[in-house]
Design a protein around this motif. Structure first.
Motif, PDB file in Angstrom:
ATOM      1  N   LYS A  55      47.759  21.253  19.554  1.00 41.49           N
ATOM      2  CA  LYS A  55      48.310  20.665  20.782  1.00 41.49           C
ATOM      3  C   LYS A  55      48.633  21.717  21.829  1.00 41.49           C
ATOM      4  CE  LYS A  55      50.153  16.404  18.910  1.00 41.49           C
ATOM      5  NZ  LYS A  55      51.336  15.613  18.602  1.00 41.49           N
ATOM      6  N   GLY A  56      48.907  22.946  21.396  1.00 39.17           N
ATOM      7  CA  GLY A  56      49.212  24.021  22.331  1.00 39.17           C
ATOM      8  C   GLY A  56      47.987  24.691  22.925  1.00 39.17           C
ATOM      9  N   LEU A  57      46.809  24.314  22.460  1.00 37.25           N
ATOM     10  CA  LEU A  57      45.578  24.946  22.940  1.00 37.25           C
ATOM     11  C   LEU A  57      44.889  24.114  24.009  1.00 37.25           C
ATOM     12  CD1 LEU A  57      43.942  26.153  19.601  1.00 37.25           C
ATOM     13  CD2 LEU A  57      45.222  27.522  21.263  1.00 37.25           C
ATOM     14  N   LYS A  58      44.285  24.802  24.946  1.00 37.86           N
ATOM     15  CA  LYS A  58      43.398  24.159  25.916  1.00 37.86           C
ATOM     16  C   LYS A  58      41.994  24.342  25.384  1.00 37.86           C
ATOM     17  CE  LYS A  58      46.516  25.336  29.637  1.00 37.86           C
ATOM     18  NZ  LYS A  58      46.799  26.340  30.666  1.00 37.86           N
ATOM     19  N   ASP A  59      41.293  23.243  25.244  1.00 36.55           N
ATOM     20  CA  ASP A  59      39.958  23.244  24.645  1.00 36.55           C
ATOM     21  C   ASP A  59      39.026  22.461  25.570  1.00 36.55           C
ATOM     22  OD1 ASP A  59      37.792  23.293  22.905  1.00 36.55           O
ATOM     23  OD2 ASP A  59      38.681  21.929  21.447  1.00 36.55           O
ATOM     24  N   PRO A  60      38.624  23.057  26.706  1.00 32.79           N
ATOM     25  CA  PRO A  60      37.899  22.312  27.736  1.00 32.79           C
ATOM     26  C   PRO A  60      36.568  21.723  27.299  1.00 32.79           C
ATOM     27  CG  PRO A  60      37.848  24.658  28.202  1.00 32.79           C
ATOM     28  CD  PRO A  60      38.791  24.458  27.059  1.00 32.79           C
ATOM     29  N   PHE A  61      35.954  22.296  26.285  1.00 28.00           N
ATOM     30  CA  PHE A  61      34.667  21.774  25.834  1.00 28.00           C
ATOM     31  C   PHE A  61      34.761  21.139  24.454  1.00 28.00           C
ATOM     32  CE2 PHE A  61      33.444  24.427  29.308  1.00 28.00           C
ATOM     33  CZ  PHE A  61      32.423  23.711  29.900  1.00 28.00           C
ATOM     34  N   ASN A  62      35.986  20.778  24.072  1.00 26.75           N
ATOM     35  CA  ASN A  62      36.232  20.028  22.834  1.00 26.75           C
ATOM     36  C   ASN A  62      35.620  20.716  21.614  1.00 26.75           C
ATOM     37  OD1 ASN A  62      37.626  17.917  21.726  1.00 26.75           O
ATOM     38  ND2 ASN A  62      35.919  16.488  21.870  1.00 26.75           N
ATOM     39  N   ARG A  63      35.820  22.026  21.538  1.00 24.08           N
ATOM     40  CA  ARG A  63      35.292  22.802  20.411  1.00 24.08           C
ATOM     41  C   ARG A  63      35.932  22.406  19.084  1.00 24.08           C
ATOM     42  NH1 ARG A  63      31.313  24.060  23.230  1.00 24.08           N
ATOM     43  NH2 ARG A  63      31.558  25.644  24.801  1.00 24.08           N
ATOM     44  N   LEU A  64      37.151  21.887  19.159  1.00 26.86           N
ATOM     45  CA  LEU A  64      37.861  21.503  17.940  1.00 26.86           C
ATOM     46  C   LEU A  64      37.837  19.992  17.726  1.00 26.86           C
ATOM     47  CD1 LEU A  64      40.897  23.946  18.258  1.00 26.86           C
ATOM     48  CD2 LEU A  64      38.725  24.278  17.058  1.00 26.86           C
ATOM     49  N   SER A  65      36.725  19.378  18.071  1.00 30.52           N
ATOM     50  CA  SER A  65      36.608  17.920  17.945  1.00 30.52           C
ATOM     51  C   SER A  65      36.680  17.446  16.495  1.00 30.52           C
ATOM     52  CB  SER A  65      35.305  17.431  18.587  1.00 30.52           C
ATOM     53  OG  SER A  65      34.193  18.024  17.936  1.00 30.52           O
ATOM     54  N   SER A  66      36.427  18.355  15.545  1.00 26.33           N
ATOM     55  CA  SER A  66      36.502  17.966  14.130  1.00 26.33           C
ATOM     56  C   SER A  66      37.949  17.889  13.633  1.00 26.33           C
ATOM     57  CB  SER A  66      35.723  18.969  13.258  1.00 26.33           C
ATOM     58  OG  SER A  66      36.362  20.234  13.247  1.00 26.33           O
ATOM     59  N   TRP A  67      38.910  18.319  14.440  1.00 26.05           N
ATOM     60  CA  TRP A  67      40.313  18.344  14.024  1.00 26.05           C
ATOM     61  C   TRP A  67      40.930  16.949  14.150  1.00 26.05           C
ATOM     62  CZ3 TRP A  67      43.809  23.101  14.410  1.00 26.05           C
ATOM     63  CH2 TRP A  67      43.120  24.240  14.001  1.00 26.05           C
ATOM     64  N   VAL A  68      40.396  16.021  13.406  1.00 28.80           N
ATOM     65  CA  VAL A  68      40.917  14.651  13.351  1.00 28.80           C
ATOM     66  C   VAL A  68      40.966  14.217  11.896  1.00 28.80           C
ATOM     67  CG1 VAL A  68      40.099  13.975  15.653  1.00 28.80           C
ATOM     68  CG2 VAL A  68      38.601  13.681  13.678  1.00 28.80           C
ATOM     69  N   GLY A  69      41.749  13.221  11.612  1.00 28.77           N
ATOM     70  CA  GLY A  69      41.828  12.705  10.254  1.00 28.77           C
ATOM     71  C   GLY A  69      42.844  13.452   9.417  1.00 28.77           C
ATOM     72  N   GLN A  70      42.947  13.038   8.169  1.00 26.60           N
ATOM     73  CA  GLN A  70      43.958  13.554   7.266  1.00 26.60           C
ATOM     74  C   GLN A  70      43.560  14.817   6.531  1.00 26.60           C
ATOM     75  OE1 GLN A  70      47.148  12.123   6.900  1.00 26.60           O
ATOM     76  NE2 GLN A  70      46.416  11.094   8.737  1.00 26.60           N
ATOM     77  N   ASP A  71      42.268  15.087   6.407  1.00 24.29           N
ATOM     78  CA  ASP A  71      41.831  16.210   5.588  1.00 24.29           C
ATOM     79  C   ASP A  71      41.474  17.421   6.436  1.00 24.29           C
ATOM     80  OD1 ASP A  71      41.120  17.825   3.531  1.00 24.29           O
ATOM     81  OD2 ASP A  71      39.384  16.668   2.901  1.00 24.29           O
ATOM     82  N   CYS A  72      42.471  18.271   6.687  1.00 26.63           N
ATOM     83  CA  CYS A  72      42.239  19.454   7.523  1.00 26.63           C
ATOM     84  C   CYS A  72      41.314  20.452   6.845  1.00 26.63           C
ATOM     85  CB  CYS A  72      43.558  20.111   7.899  1.00 26.63           C
ATOM     86  SG  CYS A  72      44.507  20.811   6.533  1.00 26.63           S
ATOM     87  N   CYS A  73      41.085  20.310   5.559  1.00 27.52           N
ATOM     88  CA  CYS A  73      40.178  21.221   4.851  1.00 27.52           C
ATOM     89  C   CYS A  73      38.740  21.068   5.336  1.00 27.52           C
ATOM     90  CB  CYS A  73      40.260  20.989   3.340  1.00 27.52           C
ATOM     91  SG  CYS A  73      41.874  21.416   2.650  1.00 27.52           S
ATOM     92  N   ASN A  74      38.453  19.993   6.036  1.00 22.49           N
ATOM     93  CA  ASN A  74      37.109  19.765   6.568  1.00 22.49           C
ATOM     94  C   ASN A  74      37.016  20.031   8.063  1.00 22.49           C
ATOM     95  OD1 ASN A  74      35.750  18.982   4.167  1.00 22.49           O
ATOM     96  ND2 ASN A  74      36.848  17.054   4.238  1.00 22.49           N
ATOM     97  N   TRP A  75      38.077  20.555   8.654  1.00 21.76           N
ATOM     98  CA  TRP A  75      38.070  20.841  10.086  1.00 21.76           C
ATOM     99  C   TRP A  75      37.366  22.168  10.359  1.00 21.76           C
ATOM    100  CZ3 TRP A  75      43.937  19.853  11.418  1.00 21.76           C
ATOM    101  CH2 TRP A  75      44.222  18.501  11.244  1.00 21.76           C
ATOM    102  N   GLU A  76      36.746  22.265  11.519  1.00 18.16           N
ATOM    103  CA  GLU A  76      36.094  23.493  11.968  1.00 18.16           C
ATOM    104  C   GLU A  76      37.082  24.663  11.937  1.00 18.16           C
ATOM    105  OE1 GLU A  76      33.097  25.933  13.567  1.00 18.16           O
ATOM    106  OE2 GLU A  76      32.911  23.841  12.987  1.00 18.16           O
ATOM    107  N   GLY A  77      36.684  25.745  11.286  1.00 16.44           N
ATOM    108  CA  GLY A  77      37.489  26.950  11.276  1.00 16.44           C
ATOM    109  C   GLY A  77      38.584  27.002  10.224  1.00 16.44           C
ATOM    110  N   ILE A  78      38.687  25.983   9.392  1.00 14.41           N
ATOM    111  CA  ILE A  78      39.739  25.928   8.366  1.00 14.41           C
ATOM    112  C   ILE A  78      39.098  26.077   6.991  1.00 14.41           C
ATOM    113  CG2 ILE A  78      41.599  24.546   7.345  1.00 14.41           C
ATOM    114  CD1 ILE A  78      42.062  25.320  10.288  1.00 14.41           C
ATOM    115  N   GLY A  79      39.705  26.895   6.161  1.00 19.92           N
ATOM    116  CA  GLY A  79      39.273  27.043   4.776  1.00 19.92           C
ATOM    117  C   GLY A  79      40.449  26.800   3.857  1.00 19.92           C
TER     118      GLY A  79
END
Length: 167
Positions: A55-79
């Protein structure tokens, strides 16, 4: 000149922190953002911490569009750890998330890169061992002292983040 001296001191201090950090193998850190074990599920307090950070980030091209849902282990950039499901890797270095047209170099005001604030909720990622926020423009904010509470951290890249102050 003072700004250059501050940046130099900051870089020297970061190098010192990296050198004194005990050597722990990163083999347990997944090499991509998707956990190998399909049953791995994000731990709620860590997912909430990542959402606050997002929420604190500005993401003008929606690079973090995968950051939805309950399973953050499947989000872009998360291991996540296959054994514990804890978040062990946060890799948002903008070299992975920016479109550099025509091979152009990064500049801090690049409009298609991440920028914003570094939320202290990240200190809830107690098992984080790999943190790459390079090239994210934190717009001259003071160095985030809470990073010192990340006791498992063995890799840290804050290059070109535009933090100010002393480490």
């Amino acid at each position: 000149m003072a700004n250059m001296n501050t940046t130099f001191v900051l870089l020297l201090n970061l190098l010192y922190l990296l050198l004194i950090t005990k050597s722990i193998s990163l083999e347990a850190v997944p090499s991509n953002s998707i956990a190998v074990n399909a049953n791995v599920r994000c731990i709620e307090i860590e997912r909430v911490a990542l959402q606050k950070f997002r929420k604190g980030l500005k993401d003008p091209f929606n690079r973090l569009s995968s950051w939805v849902g309950q399973d953050c282990c499947n989000w872009e950039g998360i291991g996540c750890s296959n054994q514990t499901s804890n978040v062990v890797k946060l890799d948002l270095g903008s070299s992975n998330l920016c479109d550099f047209e025509g091979g152009s170099q990064y500049t801090p005001d690049q409009p298609n890169c991440l920028s914003g604030k570094l939320d202290p909720s990240l200190q809830n990622l107690k098992y984080l061992s790999y943190l790459n926020l390079s090239n994210i423009n934190f717009q001259g904010l003071s160095f985030p002292y809470f990073l010192g509470s990340l006791k498992k951290l063995t890799f840290l890249d804050l290059s070109f983040t535009m933090f100010s102050g002393v480490v």
